[in-house]
Design a protein around this motif. Structure first.
Motif, PDB file in Angstrom:
ATOM      1  N   UNK A  78     -27.275  15.332  21.073  1.00  0.00           N
ATOM      2  CA  UNK A  78     -28.540  15.517  21.771  1.00  0.00           C
ATOM      3  C   UNK A  78     -29.284  16.745  21.292  1.00  0.00           C
ATOM      4  N   UNK A  79     -28.560  17.831  21.073  1.00  0.00           N
ATOM      5  CA  UNK A  79     -29.194  19.049  20.570  1.00  0.00           C
ATOM      6  C   UNK A  79     -29.816  18.812  19.199  1.00  0.00           C
ATOM      7  N   UNK A  80     -29.122  18.089  18.329  1.00  0.00           N
ATOM      8  CA  UNK A  80     -29.653  17.812  16.999  1.00  0.00           C
ATOM      9  C   UNK A  80     -30.949  17.019  17.086  1.00  0.00           C
ATOM     10  N   UNK A  81     -30.996  16.020  17.953  1.00  0.00           N
ATOM     11  CA  UNK A  81     -32.209  15.209  18.082  1.00  0.00           C
ATOM     12  C   UNK A  81     -33.388  16.045  18.575  1.00  0.00           C
ATOM     13  N   UNK A  82     -33.123  16.934  19.555  1.00  0.00           N
ATOM     14  CA  UNK A  82     -34.191  17.777  20.076  1.00  0.00           C
ATOM     15  C   UNK A  82     -34.705  18.727  19.000  1.00  0.00           C
ATOM     16  N   UNK A  83     -33.797  19.360  18.277  1.00  0.00           N
ATOM     17  CA  UNK A  83     -34.210  20.321  17.255  1.00  0.00           C
ATOM     18  C   UNK A  83     -35.006  19.648  16.137  1.00  0.00           C
ATOM     19  N   UNK A  84     -34.586  18.466  15.720  1.00  0.00           N
ATOM     20  CA  UNK A  84     -35.323  17.749  14.677  1.00  0.00           C
ATOM     21  C   UNK A  84     -36.716  17.371  15.165  1.00  0.00           C
ATOM     22  N   UNK A  85     -36.824  16.942  16.410  1.00  0.00           N
ATOM     23  CA  UNK A  85     -38.133  16.574  16.956  1.00  0.00           C
ATOM     24  C   UNK A  85     -39.047  17.789  17.090  1.00  0.00           C
ATOM     25  N   UNK A  86     -38.481  18.935  17.467  1.00  0.00           N
ATOM     26  CA  UNK A  86     -39.292  20.137  17.642  1.00  0.00           C
ATOM     27  C   UNK A  86     -39.865  20.638  16.326  1.00  0.00           C
ATOM     28  N   UNK A  87     -39.187  20.372  15.217  1.00  0.00           N
ATOM     29  CA  UNK A  87     -39.707  20.829  13.923  1.00  0.00           C
ATOM     30  C   UNK A  87     -41.077  20.245  13.651  1.00  0.00           C
ATOM     31  N   UNK A  88     -41.313  19.009  14.096  1.00  0.00           N
ATOM     32  CA  UNK A  88     -42.595  18.377  13.850  1.00  0.00           C
ATOM     33  C   UNK A  88     -43.618  18.610  14.942  1.00  0.00           C
ATOM     34  N   UNK A  89     -43.183  19.146  16.073  1.00  0.00           N
ATOM     35  CA  UNK A  89     -44.097  19.295  17.197  1.00  0.00           C
ATOM     36  C   UNK A  89     -44.492  20.730  17.476  1.00  0.00           C
ATOM     37  N   UNK A  90     -43.605  21.665  17.217  1.00  0.00           N
ATOM     38  CA  UNK A  90     -43.821  23.059  17.597  1.00  0.00           C
ATOM     39  C   UNK A  90     -44.434  23.850  16.447  1.00  0.00           C
TER      40      UNK A  90
END
Length: 353
Positions: A78-90
């Motif tokens: 779950x942490x990996x999915x969140x971090x990967x998604x944040x790279x494109x959003x933040x």
């Protein structure tokens, strides 16, 4: 076998590197890693954290988190999915303070999450420094650092405004976990009333860390240089959760270095001994720390578009969340009793002098 992460937008300055799935020993040998430093979390489903330091560097280049149980492995996924998604959003500057996923490395028969190591030292080292929490200026600086990072993070990930929603299925979890505890019916009714009052306010949906306490903040050069441990994170959620989590956990440990029954230095009226006494003091006591605590939550809620007047309900909802979700049973039970005490459902503790 190759483990491939989602490709980030080309504009990102830190692209995700695809690594061959390999053992920690092979990774150390091939990348000339000189030193590893290992630490372990203390929850019932711990993760090992390994800092990988290149030969001759003296500074960590990578951080590797390795699960020790199946539940811990699911949390790291779950942490990996969140971090990967944040790279494109933040956007920057907040993005550079969030770990970048590099790949996966095997250790002890389980696949760990490999990330870049962020600079700085944890705020924990400041918090537990000699009489740090007894000094108004030092504590105000900690709150200012956390508040500034949250404000930037919320700005960088802000979505549409919606009703302030602190109920993430918490009531259901509490009923399942503590259903046999005396007084739970009235506790859940009070919590539902708190949620209903909070929904009268509106806040933007933003990314959420989910465990935003001082132990997960890194400090360097007078600013938050990194925020780690995103296992409870979400790319779209209620930002007030992180706001109250920081304030509550900071207050929770004010008496950590004081013998039971003794007054806590710097906090007139706070006596060490009962679980959560510092948080009760913050919410119901008088003095510089209760004022700072309330102002931090009020100011953060106002920044998000909610009324500062709902600060107490927001903090109570945050306490209930910890009671429902904490891994450690004793820690969860302590927060349930703390919620009941502060909501007027239990007799007051002897927390004042």
């Amino acid at each position: 076998m190759i483990a491939r992460a989602s490709a980030p937008p080309e504009s990102l300055p830190y692209p995700v590197v695809t690594l061959r799935r390999r053992s920690l020993a092979d990774f150390i040998d091939s990348d000339a890693i000189e030193t590893i430093v290992v630490g372990s979390s203390k929850d019932p489903n711990p993760k090992l954290t390994v800092l990988l330091i290149p030969e001759g560097s003296g500074q960590p280049r990578f951080a590797l988190k390795v699960p020790t149980t199946d539940r811990a492995a699911a949390a790291l996924e779950g942490e990996m999915r969140v971090l990967l998604a944040l790279r494109g959003r933040c956007a920057e500057p907040a993005r550079s303070t969030i770990p970048r996923v590099v790949g996966q490395v095997e250790m002890g028969g389980r696949w760990g999450l490999l990330m870049n190591a962020l600079p700085g030292v944890t705020m924990t080292s400041r918090y537990h420094g000699w009489r740090h929490t007894a000094r108004p200026g030092a504590v105000a600086s900690d709150f200012a650092l956390a508040g500034a990072w949250l404000a930037e993070f919320h700005r960088a990930t802000a979505g549409p405004a919606m009703a302030l929603e602190m109920d993430q299925g918490i009531g259901v979890l509490l009923a399942g976990r503590f259903g046999a505890v005396a007084g739970m019916d009235s506790t859940l009714r009070e919590l539902d009333a708190i949620y209903a009052r909070l929904r009268e306010h509106r806040t933007p949906r933003t990314a959420v860390h989910g465990d935003f306490w001082y132990g997960n903040l890194l400090i360097a050069e007078g600013a938050v240089s990194g925020v780690v441990d995103w296992e409870a994170g979400s790319v779209l959620g209620e930002p007030a959760r992180d706001l109250v989590r920081f304030a509550s956990t900071y207050a929770l440990y004010l008496d950590r270095h004081t013998r039971p029954g003794h007054l806590v230095v710097g906090h007139r009226g706070l006596r060490a001994g009962s679980f959560g006494g510092g948080l009760v003091y913050a919410m119901e006591g008088a003095g510089w720390f209760p004022d700072l605590f309330r102002h931090f939550v009020e100011e953060g809620l106002a920044r998000l578009g909610a009324s500062p007047g709902c600060w107490r309900d927001a903090v109570l909802a945050g306490i209930a969340e910890v009671a429902a979700t904490a891994d450690h049973p004793g820690f969860a039970s302590g927060h349930l009793q703390l919620f009941q005490r502060l909501a007027g459902l239990r007799p007051p503790d002897t927390w004042t002098s």
